[in-house]
Design an enzyme around this catalytic site. Structure first.
Site, PDB file in Angstrom:
ATOM      1  N   LYS A 182      29.087 -14.536 -22.883  1.00 29.65           N
ATOM      2  CA  LYS A 182      28.315 -15.779 -22.839  1.00 29.65           C
ATOM      3  C   LYS A 182      27.381 -15.733 -21.634  1.00 29.65           C
ATOM      4  CE  LYS A 182      28.450 -19.840 -21.054  1.00 29.65           C
ATOM      5  NZ  LYS A 182      26.982 -20.150 -21.007  1.00 29.65           N
ATOM      6  N   GLU A 257      34.065 -13.524  -9.487  1.00 27.03           N
ATOM      7  CA  GLU A 257      33.148 -13.176  -8.400  1.00 27.03           C
ATOM      8  C   GLU A 257      32.292 -14.402  -8.157  1.00 27.03           C
ATOM      9  OE1 GLU A 257      30.015 -12.752  -6.501  1.00 27.03           O
ATOM     10  OE2 GLU A 257      29.295 -11.401  -8.081  1.00 27.03           O
ATOM     11  N   CYS A 290      24.019 -13.626  -4.556  1.00 29.86           N
ATOM     12  CA  CYS A 290      25.296 -14.077  -4.002  1.00 29.86           C
ATOM     13  C   CYS A 290      25.673 -13.319  -2.741  1.00 29.86           C
ATOM     14  CB  CYS A 290      26.399 -13.955  -5.049  1.00 29.86           C
ATOM     15  SG  CYS A 290      26.627 -12.273  -5.689  1.00 29.86           S
ATOM     16  N   GLU A 385      26.714 -22.686   0.216  1.00 28.90           N
ATOM     17  CA  GLU A 385      25.756 -21.765  -0.384  1.00 28.90           C
ATOM     18  C   GLU A 385      24.549 -22.524  -0.925  1.00 28.90           C
ATOM     19  OE1 GLU A 385      26.166 -17.843  -3.134  1.00 28.90           O
ATOM     20  OE2 GLU A 385      26.956 -19.690  -4.003  1.00 28.90           O
TER      21      GLU A 385
END
Length: 493
Positions: A182, A257, A290, A385
């Site tokens: 997906k 992750e 990331c 973040e």
């Protein structure tokens, strides 16, 4: 095939339907996919839900026994054929992905799409060498093997759609698992092209299925499905929590992750030009990486000179259309992401931060490369973040303070260290909480190395044997040294 299920992006036809069991499958509803370059509608994408999730998992389950029984050599051959297909369509993939997620076309051509092909080749070759030497226990022989686990659900992000998808798809298929992929709803198009490429390469029907839609609609149905044997996800911490809760009822193993707030530690003995090069590289992909070292921690005695050189280098960056070879930074993925980035920056400035460069929106969906100073360690801009071209700079007095600042977030994905001392590098890296640490370099990534994060940056490791350990049921068979009768049965007593 109805034309309404096809869209043309940069001259490339893309099917907007799901790919389930070797067939294209439409949904009753669709969702729009817009280009971050100019906001143009790229296509209306099939919007899957519980029914499509059920069909995709059923197709993967049905295809699993035959694929699991396929020899290693044949699985590897097909994966190499997929890589061949990627290379043949490299320009198509690069063009479509640039229009879909706004990353640089030159990067897609030269680095990203070749790496997609490499992902398949690497795990095909690793499969053929996958082994563990037998060992003895009181005369008994231990033999370790890797058994395919079953259908896997792989949920991938929008910042490097095809490369990050194939980091998961390639080892899962090599392991003998079947896959339901997906992609992120903001960048689904190259996953659809991958389904075509895999089918043309001879991958059997149902081994790779691609479904599209929103996480709350199709994602939850996939991650809670009792027939799913593995789930691998790359994305945000809040979504990971939801996936983990969904998978818990079936005890489905997870690889997660997640986000990062990684530091770049610059010591006074570092090559400052190299340190600045590493620092400017953190604006790659409009800061939507990331692993990016978004927190500069600079030894106080060189902070002023480092900042001067950095601002000079950053001023030379060209921001604009990612299709232009001269562009260094393209747009951010979506208007919502742009709003999020600007919100972080404006709140930081209101709290006392100073924008050395940037601090505002650019043209279109671009955000100006930003460096903020005068930030508190406990502030939102240092702890959370942003996922945009926004960096912070803090100073430290000595190694102890540098390490303390570096480790003082809830994340632990990566860290970068710039120093001229091997001894300092060894001392500091040993203390950093991170899944990957780079010393005087950045983003050197070998697929045989373990990859993953600590703390809220993730669960598990993938790469090399670690990937097969996750995507397989690892078995140890212990055999006695004697006791076989002439008929081949075991003697007891």
């Amino acid at each position: 095939m109805s034309d309404r299920h096809l869209t043309t992006v940069a001259g490339v036809e893309v099917d907007t339907r799901h790919f389930i069991g070797g067939r294209r499958v439409a949904s009753a509803g669709t969702f729009p996919d817009h280009s971050p370059i100019d906001g143009a509608l790229l296509g209306d994408i099939a919007r899957g839900g519980a029914a499509e999730a059920e069909a995709a998992v059923a197709a993967a389950k049905a295809a699993f026994p035959a694929w699991a029984a396929t020899s290693r050599a044949e699985r590897a051959r097909i994966l190499h054929a997929v890589a061949d297909g990627v290379e043949k369509r490299l320009e198509d993939l690069a063009q479509v992905e640039t229009h879909d997620n706004g990353a640089l076309l030159r990067s897609h051509r030269r680095g990203v799409m070749p790496r997609v092909a490499h992902n398949f080749r690497f795990f095909a070759d690793w499969l053929l060498s996958l082994d563990h030497e037998d060992f003895e226990t009181r005369g008994h022989t231990n033999h370790v093997s890797w058994d395919p686990a079953g259908p896997c659900v792989l949920i991938t992000p929008w910042n490097a759609p095809l490369m990050l998808a194939t980091w998961k798809v390639a080892p899962a298929l090599a392991a003998g698992d079947t896959v339901v992929l997906k992609p992120a709803e903001w960048s689904p198009l190259t996953a659809s092209l991958l389904a075509d490429i895999a089918a043309e390469a001879g991958l059997p029907d149902g081994v790779l299925n691609v479904v599209q839609g929103y996480g709350a609609e199709i994602g939850d149905a996939l991650t809670s499905h009792p027939d799913v044997r593995r789930i691998s996800f790359t994305g945000s911490v809040p979504t990971a929590r939801r996936i983990a809760a969904s998978a818990a009822a079936n005890l489905t193993p997870l690889s997660l992750e997640l986000g990062g707030k990684s530091p770049l530690l610059v010591f006074a003995d570092a090559d400052l030009d190299l340190a600045v090069d590493l620092a400017v590289e953190q604006y790659d992909n409009a800061g939507q990486v990331c692993l990016a070292a978004t927190r500069f921690l600079v030894e106080a005695s060189v902070a002023e000179e480092f900042t001067r050189r950095f601002t000079e280098r950053a001023a030379r960056l060209v921001q604009g259309d990612p299709r232009d070879e001269a562009t260094d930074i393209g747009p951010n993925i979506h208007p919502r992401q742009l709003e999020k980035i600007d919100g972080f920056v404006q709140r930081a400035v209101e709290a006392g931060a100073r924008a050395v460069i940037g601090g505002h929106r650019g043209d279109g969906q671009c955000y100006a490369p930003t460096l903020l100073t005068d930030v508190a360690q406990g502030s939102e801009i240092v702890q959370e973040e942003v996922f945009g071209p926004v960096l912070t700079l803090q100073t430290f007095a000595d190694e102890a303070e540098a390490v303390a600042l570096a480790n003082d977030t809830r994340f632990g994905l990566a860290a970068t260290v710039a120093t001229g001392s091997r001894e300092r590098a060894e001392r500091v890296t040993a203390q950093l909480v991170a899944g990957t640490v780079w010393v005087n370099c950045f983003f050197v990534r070998d697929l045989q190395a373990p990859f993953g994060g600590a703390r809220h940056s993730g669960v598990g490791r993938e790469g090399g044997n670690w990937s097969f350990d996750f995507y397989c049921d690892v078995k140890n068979t212990v055999t006695a040294p004697k006791g076989w009768d002439r008929k081949g049965s075991v003697e007891h007593g």
